[in-house]
Design a protein around this motif. Sequence first.
Motif, PDB file in Angstrom:
ATOM      1  N   THR A   4       0.966  -1.230  -0.063  1.00 60.77           N
ATOM      2  CA  THR A   4       0.192   0.098  -0.005  1.00 60.77           C
ATOM      3  C   THR A   4       0.856   1.218  -0.010  1.00 60.77           C
ATOM      4  O   THR A   4       1.723   1.334   0.932  1.00 60.77           O
ATOM      5  CB  THR A   4      -1.049   0.015   1.254  1.00 60.77           C
ATOM      6  OG1 THR A   4      -1.533  -1.309   1.332  1.00 60.77           O
ATOM      7  CG2 THR A   4      -2.124   1.258   1.278  1.00 60.77           C
ATOM      8  N   ASP A  20       2.010   1.378 -13.746  1.00 65.88           N
ATOM      9  CA  ASP A  20       1.098   0.755 -12.930  1.00 65.88           C
ATOM     10  C   ASP A  20       0.805   1.770 -11.857  1.00 65.88           C
ATOM     11  O   ASP A  20      -0.392   1.715 -11.354  1.00 65.88           O
ATOM     12  CB  ASP A  20       1.536  -0.598 -12.337  1.00 65.88           C
ATOM     13  CG  ASP A  20       1.089  -1.441 -11.477  1.00 65.88           C
ATOM     14  OD1 ASP A  20      -0.205  -1.775 -11.996  1.00 65.88           O
ATOM     15  OD2 ASP A  20       1.354  -1.668 -10.053  1.00 65.88           O
ATOM     16  N   GLN A  24      -3.202   2.981 -10.535  1.00 74.74           N
ATOM     17  CA  GLN A  24      -3.416   2.825  -9.473  1.00 74.74           C
ATOM     18  C   GLN A  24      -4.208   4.042  -8.777  1.00 74.74           C
ATOM     19  O   GLN A  24      -5.378   4.346  -8.107  1.00 74.74           O
ATOM     20  CB  GLN A  24      -2.557   2.442  -8.222  1.00 74.74           C
ATOM     21  CG  GLN A  24      -2.104   0.845  -8.348  1.00 74.74           C
ATOM     22  CD  GLN A  24      -1.231   0.668  -7.369  1.00 74.74           C
ATOM     23  OE1 GLN A  24      -1.145   1.204  -6.241  1.00 74.74           O
ATOM     24  NE2 GLN A  24      -0.166   0.016  -7.623  1.00 74.74           N
ATOM     25  N   ARG A  27      -7.517   4.547 -10.963  1.00 74.60           N
ATOM     26  CA  ARG A  27      -8.620   3.788 -10.405  1.00 74.60           C
ATOM     27  C   ARG A  27      -9.097   4.333  -9.023  1.00 74.60           C
ATOM     28  O   ARG A  27     -10.303   4.284  -8.790  1.00 74.60           O
ATOM     29  CB  ARG A  27      -7.836   2.283 -10.258  1.00 74.60           C
ATOM     30  CG  ARG A  27      -8.050   1.516 -11.266  1.00 74.60           C
ATOM     31  CD  ARG A  27      -7.764  -0.116 -11.030  1.00 74.60           C
ATOM     32  NE  ARG A  27      -7.367  -0.484 -12.284  1.00 74.60           N
ATOM     33  CZ  ARG A  27      -6.383  -1.330 -12.345  1.00 74.60           C
ATOM     34  NH1 ARG A  27      -5.348  -1.393 -11.599  1.00 74.60           N
ATOM     35  NH2 ARG A  27      -6.086  -2.056 -13.828  1.00 74.60           N
TER      36      ARG A  27
END
Length: 185
Positions: A4, A20, A24, A27
Amino acid sequence: MPETLTDAELVARAAGGDDDAFRQLYRAYIRPVYWIAHGIVGTAADAEDVAQETFVVAWRKLGTLQLESESLLPWLATICRFQAANRLRRQRKDRAHTTDAVDDTIPDTIDIEQQVISAALADRIAEELQTLTELDREIFRLCASEGYAYQAAAEELGVSHGVVRNRLSRVRTQLRGALRETEEA
């Protein structure tokens, strides 16, 4: 269990080219950005476009971003508001141009008398064209009706450029004379 990361860490990685990390962030914030956009532009389609434009701008500016809070959302919301305002301005401008164009081309009223005169004029021109030779009618049709250049009409008819130019000049003079007679009568 996946790692996280904070928004600041994701921004740093995304700015370094980590797709990536940007995915994130996307999203995590696409829904709030969409709803901010929807509140401003008012339609789902425009809100989707504004949300996408917001993330495109964010992607380009990540390298210069100094995150002031723990969340990326305030920065994205600012970009979103600018993108939505730009879209609304473009839409108003487009509507104004479309409305002006329509108003310029559509008459306010239909003038029946003018239509009758125009029909009579067209009939008179057609009558006068029937008095011309076949070659003169073809030159008139190609140059005056279909917009051919003199040389193109000459090639089409198998005559010289000068023949087309001179005969068309005579045809126009004859038509103007006939129309003047009609107006005087």
